[in-house]
Scaffold this motif. Structure first.
Motif, PDB file in Angstrom:
ATOM      1  N   GLU A  15       0.820  -1.212   0.000  1.00  0.00           N
ATOM      2  CA  GLU A  15       0.000   0.000   0.000  1.00  0.00           C
ATOM      3  C   GLU A  15       0.853   1.262   0.000  1.00  0.00           C
ATOM      4  OE1 GLU A  15      -2.816  -0.092   3.186  1.00  0.00           O
ATOM      5  OE2 GLU A  15      -3.693  -1.968   2.507  1.00  0.00           O
ATOM      6  N   LEU A  16       2.142   1.114   0.259  1.00  0.00           N
ATOM      7  CA  LEU A  16       3.076   2.232   0.346  1.00  0.00           C
ATOM      8  C   LEU A  16       4.311   1.895  -0.486  1.00  0.00           C
ATOM      9  CD1 LEU A  16       3.057   4.910   1.950  1.00  0.00           C
ATOM     10  CD2 LEU A  16       4.365   3.734   3.716  1.00  0.00           C
ATOM     11  N   ILE A  17       4.659   2.772  -1.429  1.00  0.00           N
ATOM     12  CA  ILE A  17       5.828   2.514  -2.274  1.00  0.00           C
ATOM     13  C   ILE A  17       6.763   3.730  -2.279  1.00  0.00           C
ATOM     14  CG2 ILE A  17       4.648   0.840  -3.754  1.00  0.00           C
ATOM     15  CD1 ILE A  17       4.454   3.044  -5.889  1.00  0.00           C
ATOM     16  N   PRO A  18       8.064   3.482  -2.518  1.00  0.00           N
ATOM     17  CA  PRO A  18       9.021   4.585  -2.559  1.00  0.00           C
ATOM     18  C   PRO A  18       8.887   5.419  -3.827  1.00  0.00           C
ATOM     19  CG  PRO A  18      10.141   2.476  -2.845  1.00  0.00           C
ATOM     20  CD  PRO A  18       8.700   2.184  -2.643  1.00  0.00           C
ATOM     21  N   GLY A  33      10.826   9.759  -0.981  1.00  0.00           N
ATOM     22  CA  GLY A  33       9.628   9.808  -0.169  1.00  0.00           C
ATOM     23  C   GLY A  33       8.827   8.549  -0.385  1.00  0.00           C
ATOM     24  N   PHE A  34       7.649   8.500   0.193  1.00  0.00           N
ATOM     25  CA  PHE A  34       6.768   7.347   0.032  1.00  0.00           C
ATOM     26  C   PHE A  34       5.395   7.840  -0.388  1.00  0.00           C
ATOM     27  CE2 PHE A  34      10.164   5.801   2.586  1.00  0.00           C
ATOM     28  CZ  PHE A  34      10.355   4.508   2.120  1.00  0.00           C
ATOM     29  N   THR A  35       4.729   7.034  -1.189  1.00  0.00           N
ATOM     30  CA  THR A  35       3.401   7.396  -1.661  1.00  0.00           C
ATOM     31  C   THR A  35       2.442   6.233  -1.477  1.00  0.00           C
ATOM     32  OG1 THR A  35       2.155   8.386  -3.491  1.00  0.00           O
ATOM     33  CG2 THR A  35       3.750   6.700  -4.084  1.00  0.00           C
ATOM     34  N   ASN A  36       1.195   6.584  -1.261  1.00  0.00           N
ATOM     35  CA  ASN A  36       0.126   5.598  -1.325  1.00  0.00           C
ATOM     36  C   ASN A  36      -0.724   5.970  -2.536  1.00  0.00           C
ATOM     37  OD1 ASN A  36      -1.436   7.780  -0.490  1.00  0.00           O
ATOM     38  ND2 ASN A  36      -1.856   6.965   1.535  1.00  0.00           N
TER      39      ASN A  36
END
Length: 112
Positions: A15-18, A33-36
């Motif tokens: 659910e969270l990727i760099p 950073g990380f994004t959903n």
């Protein structure tokens, strides 16, 4: 920023990727950073970089408090479709310390 890419592909493993942020002109790496999914959608809609803050557990738009927005010009995924690269035009320094890039603490370099 229109896309025909299915965002479900990005978030099938997690659910969270760099997200790697790179200067669109110089190609200097500025931050990680990380994004959903919601942050990725907001990035595509607003053309500014949105992230998921792991420490604050909330969405944030880079530049919302500092004015140093990252204007996204291109979004690329890696070969495994589990990491994003945003090519951006930074509006001021990217790092919260005031440095252009978050990568300035050298820990090792091979001697010539």
């Amino acid at each position: 920023m229109e896309t025909t890419f299915d965002l479900d592909q990005l978030f099938r493993k997690s659910e969270l990727i760099p997200v790697i942020i790179q200067d669109a002109s110089s190609l200097e790496v500025l931050m990680l950073g990380f994004t959903n999914r919601e942050a990725a959608e907001l990035t595509l809609q607003t053309k500014t970089a949105w992230f998921w803050s792991r420490s604050r557990q909330k969405l944030w738009n880079k530049g919302e408090s500092s004015g140093h927005f990252l204007h996204v010009k291109k979004v690329v995924t890696d070969c495994d479709t589990d990491t994003l690269l945003y090519l951006c035009v930074p509006e001021g320094p990217t790092c919260h310390t005031g440095a252009q890039s978050c990568f300035f603490n050298e820990i090792w370099e091979e001697e010539p």
